[in-house]
Design a protein around this motif. Structure first.
Motif, short mmCIF file in Angstrom:
data_model
loop_
_atom_site.label_atom_id
_atom_site.label_comp_id
_atom_site.label_asym_id
_atom_site.label_seq_id
_atom_site.Cartn_x
_atom_site.Cartn_y
_atom_site.Cartn_z
N THR A 182 0.69 -1.23 0.11
CA THR A 182 0.10 0.04 0.03
C THR A 182 0.93 1.32 0.02
OG1 THR A 182 0.01 0.20 2.39
CG2 THR A 182 -1.63 -1.19 1.33
N LEU A 183 0.16 2.52 -0.18
CA LEU A 183 1.01 3.64 -0.36
C LEU A 183 1.69 3.81 0.87
CD1 LEU A 183 0.98 5.78 -2.49
CD2 LEU A 183 -0.83 7.07 -1.24
N TYR A 184 1.25 3.88 2.00
CA TYR A 184 1.82 4.02 3.28
C TYR A 184 2.76 3.07 3.89
CZ TYR A 184 -0.51 8.62 3.41
OH TYR A 184 -0.86 9.86 2.91
N THR A 185 2.64 1.65 3.53
CA THR A 185 3.50 0.68 3.76
C THR A 185 4.75 1.17 3.06
OG1 THR A 185 1.87 -1.31 4.20
CG2 THR A 185 3.98 -1.81 3.48
N ASP A 186 4.80 1.32 1.90
CA ASP A 186 5.95 1.68 1.04
C ASP A 186 6.73 2.78 1.58
OD1 ASP A 186 5.62 -0.42 -0.51
OD2 ASP A 186 5.82 0.79 -2.60
N ILE A 187 5.92 4.17 2.33
CA ILE A 187 6.42 5.02 2.63
C ILE A 187 7.09 4.72 3.85
CG2 ILE A 187 5.97 7.49 3.75
CD1 ILE A 187 3.72 7.77 1.94
N ALA A 188 6.48 4.12 4.71
CA ALA A 188 6.96 3.53 6.03
C ALA A 188 8.22 2.78 5.86
CB ALA A 188 6.01 2.72 6.86
N ILE A 189 8.36 2.01 4.90
CA ILE A 189 9.50 1.07 4.71
C ILE A 189 10.67 1.96 4.34
CG2 ILE A 189 10.45 -0.37 2.87
CD1 ILE A 189 7.91 -1.75 2.70
N GLY A 190 10.48 3.02 3.47
CA GLY A 190 11.70 4.03 3.03
C GLY A 190 12.05 4.88 4.38
N LEU A 191 10.98 5.27 5.12
CA LEU A 191 11.38 5.99 6.30
C LEU A 191 12.15 5.14 7.34
CD1 LEU A 191 8.18 8.04 6.69
CD2 LEU A 191 10.17 9.01 6.08
N LEU A 192 11.59 3.89 7.57
CA LEU A 192 12.24 3.27 8.73
C LEU A 192 13.83 2.71 8.18
CD1 LEU A 192 9.23 0.78 9.66
CD2 LEU A 192 10.47 2.29 10.96
N LYS A 193 13.96 2.61 6.94
CA LYS A 193 15.29 2.07 6.70
C LYS A 193 16.27 3.53 6.93
CE LYS A 193 18.38 1.12 2.61
NZ LYS A 193 18.58 0.67 1.23
N LYS A 194 15.77 4.88 6.97
CA LYS A 194 16.39 5.88 7.36
C LYS A 194 16.49 5.99 8.88
CE LYS A 194 15.57 10.12 5.55
NZ LYS A 194 16.66 10.40 4.63
N ILE A 195 15.53 5.66 9.49
CA ILE A 195 15.57 5.47 10.90
C ILE A 195 16.56 4.49 11.59
CG2 ILE A 195 14.22 4.64 13.02
CD1 ILE A 195 11.70 6.04 11.69
N GLN A 196 16.56 3.51 10.89
CA GLN A 196 17.50 2.17 11.43
C GLN A 196 19.14 2.77 11.28
OE1 GLN A 196 16.79 -0.99 8.55
NE2 GLN A 196 15.61 -2.04 10.33
N LYS A 197 19.21 3.53 10.30
CA LYS A 197 20.83 4.12 10.47
C LYS A 197 21.08 4.94 11.57
CE LYS A 197 20.93 3.81 5.27
NZ LYS A 197 21.17 4.44 4.07
N LYS A 198 20.06 5.67 12.05
CA LYS A 198 20.03 6.62 13.26
C LYS A 198 19.84 5.71 14.71
CE LYS A 198 20.24 10.61 10.96
NZ LYS A 198 21.15 11.80 11.03
N ARG A 199 19.22 4.77 14.52
CA ARG A 199 18.90 4.00 15.66
C ARG A 199 19.33 2.38 15.40
NH1 ARG A 199 13.34 3.97 18.37
NH2 ARG A 199 14.33 2.36 19.58
N GLY A 200 20.46 2.09 15.79
CA GLY A 200 20.94 0.81 15.63
C GLY A 200 20.15 -0.24 16.63
N ASP A 201 19.40 0.20 17.54
CA ASP A 201 18.68 -0.76 18.67
C ASP A 201 17.15 -1.11 18.24
OD1 ASP A 201 17.64 2.08 18.89
OD2 ASP A 201 17.23 1.61 20.88
N ILE A 202 16.78 -0.30 17.10
CA ILE A 202 15.52 -0.62 16.93
C ILE A 202 15.41 -1.95 15.92
CG2 ILE A 202 15.20 0.82 14.80
CD1 ILE A 202 12.21 1.55 15.46
N ARG A 203 14.26 -2.59 16.03
CA ARG A 203 14.25 -3.96 15.20
C ARG A 203 12.87 -3.54 14.47
NH1 ARG A 203 18.82 -3.95 16.77
NH2 ARG A 203 19.92 -5.81 17.76
N LEU A 204 13.12 -4.19 13.23
CA LEU A 204 12.14 -4.39 12.19
C LEU A 204 11.76 -5.75 11.65
CD1 LEU A 204 9.92 -2.66 10.36
CD2 LEU A 204 12.09 -2.30 8.79
N ILE A 205 10.47 -6.23 11.82
CA ILE A 205 10.03 -7.35 11.22
C ILE A 205 9.16 -6.94 10.00
CG2 ILE A 205 8.84 -9.53 11.63
CD1 ILE A 205 9.38 -9.36 14.68
N VAL A 206 9.41 -7.54 9.07
CA VAL A 206 8.59 -7.46 7.78
C VAL A 206 8.17 -8.83 7.40
CG1 VAL A 206 8.56 -6.70 5.44
CG2 VAL A 206 10.10 -5.61 6.96
N THR A 207 6.61 -8.92 7.55
CA THR A 207 5.86 -9.85 7.15
C THR A 207 5.31 -9.96 5.82
OG1 THR A 207 3.85 -9.79 8.24
CG2 THR A 207 5.33 -10.35 9.75
N SER A 208 5.38 -11.10 5.23
CA SER A 208 4.58 -11.01 3.63
C SER A 208 4.03 -12.53 3.52
CB SER A 208 5.73 -10.77 2.79
OG SER A 208 5.19 -10.79 1.50
#
Length: 651
Positions: A182-208
């Motif tokens: 969806t539109l906002y899933t793709d936006i969230a994916i792009g933003l979370l990639k940027k956040i991961q570079k700033k926050r090494g402690d955050i974990r992301l699970i992507v289910t499909s």
């Protein structure tokens, strides 16, 4: 097996060719005896025992190990494996929600966020809204101090980033059903990639539910070396709990999939053993849309009928028209649909198209990002401080023309300046509304026109799918009742009349029933209005009423929707002012059966056999020049700073 429909013949791929009788492959004891399908055969077990019977349970420790050691974990979870309800609980039980931290889980659709949150709360013996909660547009059922497992739509996750760009309260974020793109899933994916570079402690699970795993892994993996031991992303596959599903195709194309669906339903009812039927269709008076592919589970389904089509939102940047278009499903969606029939026992899927046609279908659905009006997306990204949106790291980059069109519209609305930066205060305030930018502009201008009370009601009503009800045996009577609210100015003021009458009669369900109105929809509109009112108060928009004068309301609507304007030509056809595109008034509009007005604005376009304008209001041509001089002007000159529509003899 005998063909389920007399006029149609199905055959199962891989068996003897068409024309040869198809025998049933297996008959379980339940199928032979005709026993009714039981939703939960383990109902007598404790909640904990039921949880342990889910396929995902045997991988619990493995999942927790991967989350601990990888920044991103991509989980390919088949339908029915329990990933949506169980993984968030595993994380909470392992301490990821301790010390005030939150485990967040996004869903593409509101109904899924609410229903899954309810199930998890039930399993944990918690009150929904306390330890386990959900947050969807205009409905926040969470406790800021107590909620530890939070389900929310992907759109609300992006909105939360505006207040907390690094998502500091979240320890783990799980993007569920990410394959829907969806539109906002793709936006969230792009933003979370940027956040991961700033926050090494955050974990992301992507289910499909489909095999997009490698694409997600390549996108999130920060390992630039050839050493796989340095990967920051890994993939895990969880098998589902589904039973086999026999798939049958028609031997020849069907001329009318709606009629064929009904015929197939009746024949299944007459010739097959007991079991519920799920039919995938495309409209609002429906059996099920594509929402039933993944977002919700309808238990007890044995037979699936797939019409082979789906309605998708599609944006044409050349005409600046976004419309709902009927298109063939993708192979991935067809497989998802078939899988809904094997949750509780072996099932059957009847596809109303040939196997040859199935092979011609696209492998996957085009991501929403590549077929949508991007104005809301760009406004959100700008509000998040991403100025160079053209270089934002999209998983699937949108067409450049769509980006340009969105920038032009936001500039015309006053949300962006000539340097493409967010304007203050208008652009910043527009971004705070969880609405199309046109609606946001209309609301923010309502104080200047002295009609904020009426515009709030109109905007709220326009967020409801449909408040008018047409019972099959009372359609004529329903239309007569609905006409009592109709006004010659069009749909927006008609909806205002409906809302104000609902309030006048104390939000009565009996009154709604007498006037063939959707009571739940009307209640929802009052809730949405209150939320929008709070946002307007925050923006210090004056509380005013036009006191029955329609002109300020209509002018205010034009201030937001001037780009969606059309003129009636001598041929009896409307044409857009910008690109001279042919449009018609939708049959559901109160203006459909009336003498057509010369000038109109509309909310959206729906495409069937023609392009139909929905939610249409008659306006004065002079208002377009007065309220959007930067967008419209007389003559043929086009502005260099912003594309303007050519308006001949507009006055």
């Amino acid at each position: 097996m005998a063909a389920p429909v007399g006029t149609m013949r199905f055959w199962k791929p891989g068996t003897e060719g068409p024309g040869v009788s198809i025998s049933e492959e297996r008959q379980s004891a339940a199928e032979v005896s005709g026993t009714a399908v039981v939703y939960n055969p383990h109902a007598s077990l404790s909640i904990e025992q039921q949880r342990q019977r889910l396929p995902v349970f045997k991988l619990r420790n493995h999942i927790l190990y991967l989350v601990e050691n990888f920044q991103t974990v991509v989980i390919v979870g088949e339908t029915g494996c329990g990933k949506s309800t169980q993984i968030p609980q595993y994380l909470a039980e392992a301490g990821w929600a301790a010390e005030g931290r939150v485990v967040g889980i996004t869903q593409p659709r509101r109904v899924a966020a609410v229903s899954v949150a309810g199930r998890v709360a039930e399993e944990r013996g918690a009150v929904l809204g306390h330890e386990v909660g959900y947050c969807i547009r205009f409905d926040d059922c969470t406790d800021p101090h107590a909620t530890r497992i939070k389900f929310l739509t992907d759109g609300m996750l992006v909105r939360e980033m505006m207040a907390d760009p690094l998502m500091k309260k979240y320890s783990v974020l799980m993007l569920d059903e990410a394959h829907e793109r969806t539109l906002y899933t793709d936006i969230a994916i792009g933003l979370l990639k940027k956040i991961q570079k700033k926050r090494g402690d955050i974990r992301l699970i992507v289910t499909s539910a489909t095999l997009d795993a490698e694409k997600f892994k390549d996108f999130f993996n920060q390992n630039e070396s050839c050493d796989p031991s340095l990967d920051t992303c890994t993939i895990l596959t969880v098998e589902g709990r589904t039973f086999p599903v026999d798939v049958f195709h028609t031997q020849s194309p069907v001329p009318d999939y709606m009629k064929s669906t009904v015929e197939t339903v009746m024949k299944i009812h007459q010739t097959e053993k007991e079991g519920d039927i799920l039919a995938f269709l495309t409209g609002q008076v429906i059996v099920a849309t594509n929402i039933a592919e993944t977002s919700i589970t309808i238990n007890g389904i044995v037979f699936v009928i797939d019409c082979g089509f789906v309605k998708l939102r599609a944006y044409n940047p050349k005409t600046a028209i976004e419309s709902l278009v009927l298109v063939p499903v993708s192979q991935a969606s067809a497989c998802q649909r078939a899988g809904r029939g094997g949750r509780n026992r072996s099932g059957k899927c009847f596809r109303l198209y040939t196997e040859e046609d199935f092979e011609k279908l696209p492998l996957s659905t085009v991501p929403e990002m590549q077929r949508s009006n991007l104005a809301p997306v760009i406004l959100q990204l700008k509000a998040l401080g991403i100025d160079n949106v053209l270089r934002f790291h999209f998983l699937s980059p949108p067409p450049a023309q769509s980006m340009i069109q969105a920038l032009e519209l936001l500039y015309a609305l006053g949300g962006l300046d000539k340097h493409c930066l967010l304007t203050e205060p208008l652009g910043v305030r527009m971004a705070e509304f969880p609405l199309n930018p046109m609606f946001a502009k209309m609301l923010l201008e309502s104080g200047n026109f002295g009609c904020s009370a009426e515009i709030l009601s109109i905007a709220a009503m326009m967020q409801i799918q449909s408040v008018f009800m047409f019972p099959s045996n009372q359609k004529a009577q329903a239309r007569r009742e609905h006409r009592k609210f109709a006004v010659e100015e069009g749909d927006h003021l008609t909806m205002l009349n409906v809302f104000e009458a609902f309030i006048k009669y104390n939000k009565s369900s009996q009154w709604c029933q007498e006037h063939f109105l959707n009571y739940k929809g009307m209640i929802r509109a009052t809730i949405v209005r209150e939320q929008l009112k709070k946002l307007l108060n925050k923006c210090k928009v004056p509380k005013k009423s036009s006191e029955g004068d329609p002109d300020p309301i209509l002018r205010c609507i034009v201030s937001g929707f001037f780009a969606n304007a059309a003129k009636l030509h001598s041929t009896g056809v409307y044409r857009t002012l910008r690109d001279d595109h042919e449009l018609y008034i939708h049959p559901s509009s109160v203006l459909y059966a009336e003498k057509p007005p010369q000038w109109v604005v509309y909310n959206e376009v729906v495409q069937t056999s023609r392009y139909y304008m929905r939610d249409v209001t008659a306006v004065e041509s002079s208002w377009l020049l007065e309220l959007a001089p930067h967008f419209y002007q007389q003559g043929t000159h086009l502005s260099r700073s912003a594309k303007r529509a050519k308006v001949d003899n507009i006055l």
